[in-house]
Design a protein around this motif. Sequence first.
Motif, short mmCIF file in Angstrom:
data_model
loop_
_atom_site.label_atom_id
_atom_site.label_comp_id
_atom_site.label_asym_id
_atom_site.label_seq_id
_atom_site.Cartn_x
_atom_site.Cartn_y
_atom_site.Cartn_z
N ASP A 15 35.12 -33.40 -66.17
CA ASP A 15 33.88 -34.10 -66.49
C ASP A 15 33.57 -34.00 -67.99
O ASP A 15 33.61 -32.90 -68.57
CB ASP A 15 32.73 -33.48 -65.68
CG ASP A 15 31.43 -34.24 -65.89
OD1 ASP A 15 31.44 -35.48 -65.72
OD2 ASP A 15 30.41 -33.61 -66.23
N GLY A 16 33.31 -35.15 -68.60
CA GLY A 16 32.99 -35.18 -70.03
C GLY A 16 34.19 -35.34 -70.94
O GLY A 16 34.02 -35.59 -72.14
N GLU A 17 35.40 -35.22 -70.41
CA GLU A 17 36.59 -35.40 -71.23
C GLU A 17 36.97 -36.88 -71.31
O GLU A 17 36.54 -37.69 -70.49
CB GLU A 17 37.76 -34.59 -70.68
CG GLU A 17 37.55 -33.09 -70.76
CD GLU A 17 38.76 -32.31 -70.29
OE1 GLU A 17 38.90 -31.14 -70.69
OE2 GLU A 17 39.57 -32.89 -69.53
N ALA A 18 37.77 -37.20 -72.31
CA ALA A 18 38.14 -38.60 -72.53
C ALA A 18 39.59 -38.70 -72.94
O ALA A 18 40.17 -37.77 -73.51
CB ALA A 18 37.25 -39.23 -73.60
N VAL A 19 40.19 -39.85 -72.66
CA VAL A 19 41.55 -40.15 -73.07
C VAL A 19 41.51 -41.44 -73.88
O VAL A 19 40.70 -42.33 -73.63
CB VAL A 19 42.48 -40.29 -71.85
CG1 VAL A 19 42.03 -41.42 -70.94
CG2 VAL A 19 43.92 -40.52 -72.27
N ARG A 48 44.14 -47.56 -63.41
CA ARG A 48 44.43 -46.89 -62.14
C ARG A 48 43.82 -45.49 -62.20
O ARG A 48 44.28 -44.63 -62.93
CB ARG A 48 45.95 -46.83 -61.94
CG ARG A 48 46.39 -46.60 -60.51
CD ARG A 48 47.88 -46.84 -60.38
NE ARG A 48 48.67 -45.97 -61.20
CZ ARG A 48 49.10 -44.77 -60.83
NH1 ARG A 48 48.82 -44.31 -59.65
NH2 ARG A 48 49.83 -44.04 -61.65
N PHE A 49 42.72 -45.26 -61.42
CA PHE A 49 42.08 -43.96 -61.45
C PHE A 49 41.38 -43.66 -60.13
O PHE A 49 41.19 -44.54 -59.28
CB PHE A 49 41.09 -43.86 -62.62
CG PHE A 49 40.04 -44.92 -62.65
CD1 PHE A 49 38.90 -44.82 -61.87
CD2 PHE A 49 40.19 -46.03 -63.45
CE1 PHE A 49 37.93 -45.80 -61.90
CE2 PHE A 49 39.22 -47.03 -63.49
CZ PHE A 49 38.09 -46.90 -62.70
N ALA A 50 41.00 -42.40 -59.95
CA ALA A 50 40.30 -41.93 -58.76
C ALA A 50 39.73 -40.55 -59.06
O ALA A 50 40.06 -39.93 -60.07
CB ALA A 50 41.24 -41.87 -57.56
N SER A 51 38.84 -40.06 -58.19
CA SER A 51 38.30 -38.71 -58.35
C SER A 51 38.86 -37.81 -57.26
O SER A 51 39.06 -38.24 -56.13
CB SER A 51 36.76 -38.73 -58.26
OG SER A 51 36.35 -39.08 -56.96
N ARG A 52 39.13 -36.58 -57.62
CA ARG A 52 39.63 -35.60 -56.66
C ARG A 52 38.97 -34.25 -56.92
O ARG A 52 39.05 -33.75 -58.04
CB ARG A 52 41.15 -35.47 -56.78
CG ARG A 52 41.77 -34.58 -55.71
CD ARG A 52 43.24 -34.40 -55.90
NE ARG A 52 43.95 -35.66 -55.71
CZ ARG A 52 45.26 -35.80 -55.94
NH1 ARG A 52 45.95 -34.76 -56.39
NH2 ARG A 52 45.84 -36.95 -55.75
N PRO A 53 38.31 -33.60 -55.97
CA PRO A 53 38.09 -34.14 -54.62
C PRO A 53 37.21 -35.37 -54.67
O PRO A 53 36.45 -35.56 -55.63
CB PRO A 53 37.42 -32.97 -53.91
CG PRO A 53 36.75 -32.20 -54.99
CD PRO A 53 37.64 -32.30 -56.17
N PRO A 54 37.29 -36.23 -53.65
CA PRO A 54 36.50 -37.47 -53.67
C PRO A 54 35.02 -37.19 -53.90
O PRO A 54 34.39 -36.45 -53.14
CB PRO A 54 36.75 -38.07 -52.28
CG PRO A 54 38.08 -37.52 -51.87
CD PRO A 54 38.13 -36.13 -52.45
N ALA A 64 34.87 -31.70 -60.04
CA ALA A 64 35.73 -32.83 -59.69
C ALA A 64 36.59 -33.20 -60.90
O ALA A 64 36.23 -32.93 -62.05
CB ALA A 64 34.91 -34.04 -59.25
N ASP A 65 37.73 -33.81 -60.62
CA ASP A 65 38.63 -34.27 -61.68
C ASP A 65 38.77 -35.78 -61.60
O ASP A 65 38.72 -36.36 -60.52
CB ASP A 65 40.02 -33.64 -61.51
CG ASP A 65 39.99 -32.14 -61.72
OD1 ASP A 65 39.15 -31.68 -62.50
OD2 ASP A 65 40.80 -31.45 -61.09
#
Length: 368
Positions: free
Chosen positions: A187-191, A208-214, A277-278
């Motif tokens: 959370d809060g990081e950027a690419v 193409r992205f998603a959160s884990r855990p949902p 979460a990631d």
Amino acid sequence: VAAAYPTWHDLSDFQMTGLSAAERSVFGARLVDTLGTSIWVLLMSPLIVIFAIAVGTFVYKGLRVRIVRGLLILGLVSWLLAVLHELILPLVFVGRADTMEIVIEETLEFSGTLLMALGTALALQNETQSRSSISLFRGQRPFVQAVSTAAAVVVILGSLCVALVFRPPVVDPQADHVDTFELTLRDGEAVMQEFRMPAYPIGSFRLRFASRPPREGNVGVRVTEMGNEEAILAEGVVEVPAESSPVWRDVELFPQLAVPEGTKVAVWVAANVGRGADLRLGATQTDRYEPGRLWVNGALTWPDQDLEFVAYGAPEPTRSKFQAIWDLMTSDWRWPVLVIDMTVAITLIVLVTTLLVAAPFGLRSRPT
């Protein structure tokens, strides 16, 4: 029944569950591993043979009727075109119209089966009646008119879809699945991914992205001048899909990105998924867009690492959009082949639909 079975077979997971177990129990695991899933044809061969004999009996007796011959030939054409779609899928459709190809292929198979069934029914009707008066597209001229009408409808509606809905990809550094991986952001990081601006405005990015855990959250995308993070050229926000693996999502840009061609810009993808979460981002080990480089939190990553995304042109019908579509069509022979193939296939599907809808109104028997 013949049409209902393949419909249920394709829409359910029977082929991967119940049928797979039956294959291994009947043929053995070694033979199944050697021949693959196509062995189900062998498993169902007795039913196929019985069906073919039953249909062939009626067809042979009814071939002297023109409409029966026409429907059977059209049904065979539908099936052959479906087989052709499967053969050219890796060469033409992959990465361009994967989902559309699957829908068209299955529709052609069902349409071909129903047309053969209709032809068989007409052949049986011709045998049970001493004389039949079949008014369904009787003669060559009405049939040609039906084909012409179907083609005109497809071309007109297809042109409107291209003008109003289709967005030509103007930057396409997405990788094949064999060399992709997931890049994790907290959370809060950027690419950040850099690339040079194409000749056409960019209306959206597909990442193409998603959160884990949902978990609910969102992703912020902004485009800045290279080396000047404060100069925001365009930005957009989209919800994070609650998935365990990255999926493709479209991010609309406001305003549209329109800077001079060749300008070096930076695309920033920021995670807002909450603590614990990631954000999983699709990336590739192959640098597909020179001189693009992937930066994570301000640090340059490996030289051969690259963000997996697609930039699409403007949605509205502008001169630049049509120019981008033309350049796309002339950039690779696969695009015009895809357009021609889909036009022919959808025209056939529209024609088949017309035939099947008109059949109950055009089958009138008059015994002598």
